[in-house]
Write a protein that holds these residues in place. Sequence first.
Motif, short mmCIF file in Angstrom:
data_model
loop_
_atom_site.label_atom_id
_atom_site.label_comp_id
_atom_site.label_asym_id
_atom_site.label_seq_id
_atom_site.Cartn_x
_atom_site.Cartn_y
_atom_site.Cartn_z
N ASP A 56 39.96 47.78 -31.31
CA ASP A 56 40.34 46.46 -30.78
C ASP A 56 40.61 45.52 -31.95
OD1 ASP A 56 40.37 43.84 -29.70
OD2 ASP A 56 39.16 44.49 -27.99
N VAL A 85 37.88 43.15 -33.12
CA VAL A 85 36.79 43.70 -33.93
C VAL A 85 37.24 43.80 -35.38
CG1 VAL A 85 35.12 45.58 -34.17
CG2 VAL A 85 35.95 44.96 -31.90
N ASN A 133 21.34 47.81 -23.31
CA ASN A 133 22.17 48.80 -24.00
C ASN A 133 22.10 48.60 -25.51
OD1 ASN A 133 24.34 50.90 -24.07
ND2 ASN A 133 25.47 49.17 -24.95
N ARG A 134 22.20 47.34 -25.92
CA ARG A 134 22.14 47.02 -27.35
C ARG A 134 20.74 47.34 -27.91
NH1 ARG A 134 26.46 46.35 -30.85
NH2 ARG A 134 25.47 45.63 -32.72
N ASP A 146 41.28 54.98 -33.19
CA ASP A 146 41.04 55.23 -31.78
C ASP A 146 40.18 56.48 -31.61
OD1 ASP A 146 41.51 56.12 -28.99
OD2 ASP A 146 42.94 54.48 -28.99
N ARG A 151 40.23 58.53 -29.46
CA ARG A 151 41.00 59.69 -28.98
C ARG A 151 41.72 60.43 -30.10
NH1 ARG A 151 43.43 55.84 -24.44
NH2 ARG A 151 43.26 54.53 -26.29
N VAL A 198 31.02 53.50 -24.98
CA VAL A 198 32.46 53.60 -25.28
C VAL A 198 33.10 54.78 -24.56
CG1 VAL A 198 32.05 54.87 -27.46
CG2 VAL A 198 34.20 53.67 -27.12
N THR A 238 37.34 44.73 -23.59
CA THR A 238 35.96 45.21 -23.40
C THR A 238 35.04 44.63 -24.48
OG1 THR A 238 36.29 47.21 -24.74
CG2 THR A 238 36.76 47.38 -22.41
N ALA A 239 35.52 44.58 -25.73
CA ALA A 239 34.68 44.08 -26.83
C ALA A 239 34.33 42.62 -26.61
CB ALA A 239 35.41 44.26 -28.16
N PHE A 297 35.32 54.59 -21.42
CA PHE A 297 36.67 54.01 -21.46
C PHE A 297 37.73 55.07 -21.76
CE2 PHE A 297 33.99 50.26 -22.69
CZ PHE A 297 34.17 49.57 -21.50
N VAL A 298 37.31 56.31 -21.94
CA VAL A 298 38.22 57.40 -22.33
C VAL A 298 38.31 58.40 -21.18
CG1 VAL A 298 38.52 59.28 -23.98
CG2 VAL A 298 37.69 57.06 -24.76
N THR A 304 32.30 50.34 -31.98
CA THR A 304 31.27 49.45 -32.55
C THR A 304 31.12 48.14 -31.80
OG1 THR A 304 31.66 50.40 -34.71
CG2 THR A 304 30.71 48.19 -34.67
N GLY A 305 32.24 47.56 -31.40
CA GLY A 305 32.18 46.24 -30.77
C GLY A 305 32.11 45.14 -31.82
C1 LIG Z 1 31.25 47.82 -24.39
S1 LIG Z 1 31.69 47.71 -26.10
C2 LIG Z 1 30.26 48.48 -26.86
C3 LIG Z 1 29.95 47.95 -28.24
C4 LIG Z 1 28.75 48.60 -28.94
N1 LIG Z 1 28.94 50.04 -29.10
C5 LIG Z 1 27.48 48.36 -28.20
O1 LIG Z 1 27.14 49.17 -27.34
O2 LIG Z 1 26.83 47.34 -28.42
C6 LIG Z 1 32.89 49.03 -26.23
C7 LIG Z 1 33.64 49.05 -27.55
O3 LIG Z 1 34.38 50.26 -27.62
C8 LIG Z 1 35.66 49.98 -28.13
N2 LIG Z 1 36.61 51.00 -27.65
C9 LIG Z 1 37.03 51.22 -26.38
N3 LIG Z 1 37.89 52.24 -26.34
C10 LIG Z 1 38.01 52.70 -27.62
C11 LIG Z 1 38.77 53.73 -28.23
N4 LIG Z 1 39.58 54.51 -27.50
N5 LIG Z 1 38.66 53.91 -29.56
C12 LIG Z 1 37.84 53.11 -30.31
N6 LIG Z 1 37.09 52.12 -29.78
C13 LIG Z 1 37.19 51.90 -28.46
C14 LIG Z 1 35.99 48.60 -27.61
O4 LIG Z 1 36.99 47.97 -28.38
C15 LIG Z 1 34.64 47.92 -27.71
O5 LIG Z 1 34.48 47.28 -28.94
#
Ligand SMILES: C[S@@+](CC[C@H](N)C(=O)[O-])C[C@H]1O[C@@H](n2cnc3c(N)ncnc32)[C@H](O)[C@@H]1O
Length: 267
Positions: A109, A112, A57-58, A134, A136, A162, A17-18, A165-166, A82-83
């Motif tokens: 990730d 990152v 979004n950014r 994480d 979670r 983010v 995703t990142a 994704f949970v 963070t991404g």
């Molecule tokens: C779509 S990017 C968004 C990046 C940034 N927040 C932005 O909006 O510009 C999603 C980020 O969430 C992180 N991510 C996804 N699931 C995660 C988790 N369970 N714990 C921590 N980070 C997570 C991914 O690795 C990715 O870097």
Amino acid sequence: MGSQAEHEGIDTTTASTARVYDYLLGGKDHYAIDREFAERLAERCPELNFNWEVRQNRGFMVRAIRHLAANAGMRQFLDIGTGLPTQENAHQVAQAVAPDARVVYVDNDPIVLAHARALLTSTPEGVTRYIDRDLRDPDAILEDAAQVLDFSKPVVLSLIAVLHFVSDPEPVLERLRAALAPGSHLVISHGVHRPEFEPIAETYQRVMRLEDAALRPYARIQAMFGGPDWEILDPGLVPVAVWRPDEPTLVDPASGVFIGGISRKVG
Ligand SMILES: C[S@@+](CC[C@H](N)C(=O)[O-])C[C@H]1O[C@@H](n2cnc3c(N)ncnc32)[C@H](O)[C@@H]1O
């Protein structure tokens, strides 16, 4: 897998995703598999321009952090999911207004983590820290973040693109919100569910093997901003492009997959 990537625990055989997000933003830290994934998304959901979506979004993240540092006096920030570093990261936005701002970044990730140095360019008066954790596991995040942030004082918790994704974000959010002092703020953006967006979640689930990826209904996202102890700031939960835009925007408020807002802890 390239040896450097392998060494850093980066899987270049499955999109991440990142890295897909970095590609869509015009960054440089992605692989062929991520570009293919972005193309797949565009094919499956041709009515959306994903480059535009991620830029909006950014832009929302930047405006929200700037507003909270400049107008709400916020000096502590916890950004989860963070991404990859890009042009304007949260600490640069906050410290441009308040050089003493303290910013903790969290992501899970390895790509990152490998690029986290670019997130650690704090002003001398402020602090930045990167935590490889994480979402979670909120207890571990809070424990690590407490080395830099004082949770007896207001903190901005940002969860930008983010939570979708949970699988079960509400208990995690409850734990994180409970740790925040009155005057804290919660910034969320999340993919909203509409029938025409269903191929997006389905593509993440099937191709990226993220079974938990889910777009959610507006009301469920709104509830994430907290109960009676929390108030949502104007203009509420809206498509990110129309959240306090820097310039008047002609965007159709009904368009766009990301919706976002800010709430403030009053109690
Ligand atoms: C779509 S990017 C968004 C990046 C940034 N927040 C932005 O909006 O510009 C999603 C980020 O969430 C992180 N991510 C996804 N699931 C995660 C988790 N369970 N714990 C921590 N980070 C997570 C991914 O690795 C990715 O870097």
